[in-house]
Design a protein around this motif. Structure first.
Motif: not given
Length: 655
Positions: A45-55, A58-73
């Motif tokens: 989702k983050s990649n798909a929005n690079h050419n549409i809405n950068n904000y 950024l939100y989708y990438a931040s969610v992915a980071l948080q889930k990565s930390i929670n899931q220890k990946s």
């Protein structure tokens, strides 16, 4: 640059926390497939929005980071950091972008994840490139190129070389840039897996160089090919670039209304996707078009409106570039603003903008940065030479071990070959030592010159500039006008003379290049004459439409010295007259300055023609400066003088 202490701290936190919490340092698939796919979805989702809405990206990438930390990946955490860094870069947040790119780079080193490592290096290179920190950008790009060459990955080699070409282009080294692009073009012809993104970038950058070389027809071919790829990929980022390049074609043909229309479309798309760098660039191109439109407009009221539009957009661009820490484009906007204010008659703001331009220009293109870039290139080339020698030696040693039992003569031959390589290695080391010694001597010489320039700038030019500004304020007060008018003229002449000395002195430095651009010759001549009000009668025979591509500062310095010499010759003469003529003939522009003074012997002008002529008095130094500056802008000079018949000096400049 992220401090080493901070980088070490992040590394300890990531690795230590991973072990203490039983994080996996292997594939993210060691977690459940459901959890992994869930993170994949957010990253996609983050990649798909690079050419549409950068904000939103950024939100989708931040969610992915948080889930990565929670899931220890850690793998997914690093991928999320890359997305956050790239999105922040596009949004104009260089510090945040740098922080997350560096985090991803550290994790890639821990996991030995080459794909993430190369993405992080590319992002860091682009961040420093956008900030005009060309040495840092070049350093990370060469890391990327070295990794790609070691991996024998042609696609990555092409991408790295394109970025090197971009950096060379941005710092004004157009020949180096064009060389890189041509090398990439030859590689691409024999490479079947070239991605559309890389093909677009190649066409775009070749078009940029051709535009600067005024080869508009060839440039248009590459722009059309790039536009077709942008439409095919449905990428707003690529569309913005092609719109800007199309606008530049019309700009070069002086069709400014059409160029502004295309730049405005690029601005609208940039604002829709919140791409700060593109927004700033669009503001600058629109302002630059209005500025040049005003230069060719004769009607006074229309000219004033165009200049107001130019000042508005250039101010917005300058502020935006300063926020983005892009000092290269910021100083260019300040230069254009200085010219706009001068044309409007607002000399106070013109002087302020010009001082800002010189300040940032000196910081960007000083000897230290040029030296750093040269050092990075030499280190890369020397490293490649050493790797090549090491590889050949290893191969020869292997052949020797396989064949040593078969034939003694072959062994002797192989030993001889090894000795040749050892001699070559010794010669390379010796050559490198000589290069270092020469670089050290050059650095010492340039440092001495630079120290002299800084002393002149700090101890003389700045105080005089401040005094001049103070005198202007007093001039506006009627109580001081009569007293300070003469002081203003004196300080103005001193200020111009010092700038001439600095310009001439910098011309003596190695690798110094004058900044050439198209200028209206009549405006240059009239601006010089305005420095000498009520001194003599001036008769002007000028073609108002005559345009010359040259260094404006150097030409003004030459004309000021020649007019000043004519004024000195006319002291005590009755009815003093100076005639100034300008015309074009056989691909040369001629400027003639004549006076009706007493004339003199031709030997008095030896400083114009003889390099080792002994200088005497102010006029001797002035003639020496005229001679050197003319040589640097591809010009020549002729003197006609006779006692009691006046003097005529004619300069010619190749167009």
């Amino acid at each position: 640059m992220i401090p080493v202490i901070l980088g070490t701290h992040i590394l300890i936190l990531l690795v230590g926390y991973a072990w203490s919490q039983s994080y996996t340092l292997d594939s993210p698939r060691t977690n459940s497939e459901t959890e992994s796919n869930n993170i994949d979805t957010w990253i996609e989702k983050s990649n798909a929005n690079h050419n549409i809405n950068n904000y939103l990206s950024l939100y989708y990438a931040s969610v992915a980071l948080q889930k990565s930390i929670n899931q220890k990946s850690i793998h997914y955490a690093a991928a999320s950091c890359i997305n956050i860094a790239e999105t922040n870069r596009l949004l104009g947040n260089p510090q945040e972008a740098e922080l997350f790119a560096y985090k991803a780079f550290i994790v890639s080193r821990v996991l030995n994840a080459q794909y993430i490592r190369d993405q992080a290096l590319g992002t860091l290179a682009n961040i420093y490139y956008a900030q005009s920190d060309f040495p840092s950008a070049l350093k990370y790009t060469y890391y990327l190129l070295t990794n790609a060459e070691n991996d024998r990955d042609t696609a990555k080699i092409i991408a790295a070389k394109v970025l090197i070409g971009n950096i060379e282009y941005a710092r004004g080294a157009y020949e180096n840039s064009y060389k890189e692009y041509l090398e990439v073009l030859n590689m691409a012809k024999s490479f079947s897996n070239l991605t559309p993104d890389n093909e677009f970038t190649l066409h775009q950058n070749i078009a940029n160089v051709l535009l600067d070389l005024q080869n508009l027809n060839e440039a248009k071919i590459h722009i059309v090919q790039a536009a077709e790829i942008a439409d095919e990929l449905q990428s707003n980022h690529l569309k913005i670039t092609t719109l800007t390049q199309e606008g530049y074609l019309y700009y070069e043909n002086k069709e400014f209304e059409r160029s502004i229309s295309l730049y405005s479309k690029a601005l609208k798309l940039s604002q829709e996707i919140s791409a700060a760098q593109y927004i700033a660039s669009s503001f600058m191109e629109i302002g630059r078009s209005y500025h040049n439109w005003a230069l060719i407009t004769i009607e006074v009221q229309e000219k004033s409106k165009l200049l107001d539009e130019a000042i508005n957009f250039l101010n917005r661009a300058s502020e935006k570039f300063l926020t983005l820490e892009n000092t290269n484009e910021h100083q260019y906007c300040q230069e254009l603003l200085s010219e706009c204010y001068e044309l409007k008659g607002n000399y106070k703001n013109a002087l302020s903008a010009y001082k800002n331009f010189r300040l940032y220009q000196d910081s960007l293109f000083n000897a230290e940065k040029i030296e750093e870039i040269t050092s990075i290139k030499l280190n890369y080339k020397f490293s490649k030479q050493q790797d090549s020698i090491k590889f050949v030696n290893e191969q020869q040693i292997l052949i020797k071990e396989l064949q040593i039992e078969q034939n003694k003569e072959i062994n002797l031959f192989l030993v001889s070959i090894l000795m040749v390589f050892l001699i070559l290695g010794f010669l390379l080391i010796k050559q490198n030592k000589i290069i270092k010694e020469k670089n050290a001597a050059l650095a010492l010489s340039n440092a001495t010159k630079l120290q002299m320039f800084n002393m002149i700038n700090h101890d003389l030019r700045s105080p005089i500039a401040n005094l001049l500004q103070s005198l202007y304020i007093q001039k506006d007060n009627p109580n001081y006008a009569s007293v300070t008018e003469k002081n203003i003229q004196t300080v103005e002449h001193l200020y111009h003379s010092m700038n001439e000395m600095l310009l001439w002195s910098k011309g003596q430095m190695e690798n110094f290049q004058h900044y050439k651009r198209p200028v209206y010759l009549s405006q240059i001549i009239e601006s010089v004459i305005q420095l000498y009000p009520n001194r003599v009668s001036f008769e002007l025979f000028l073609d108002k439409s005559l345009i010359l591509e040259t260094d404006e500062d150097a030409l003004k310095a030459i004309l000021r010295n020649l007019v000043s010499n004519a004024l000195n010759a006319l002291k005590g003469c009755g009815n003093p007259i100076i005639r100034v003529s300008a015309w074009e003939k056989e691909k040369k522009v001629f400027i003639s300055i004549s006076d009706n003074g007493p004339g003199t012997k031709l030997e008095q002008f030896d400083a114009l023609f003889k390099e080792r002529e002994t200088l005497h008095g102010k006029s001797g130094l002035g003639l020496h400066i005229v001679r050197d500056l003319l040589l640097e802008i591809d010009g020549s000079i002729d003197v006609q003088t006779e006692i009691e018949s006046g003097t005529t000096i004619t300069i010619s400049i190749n167009t």
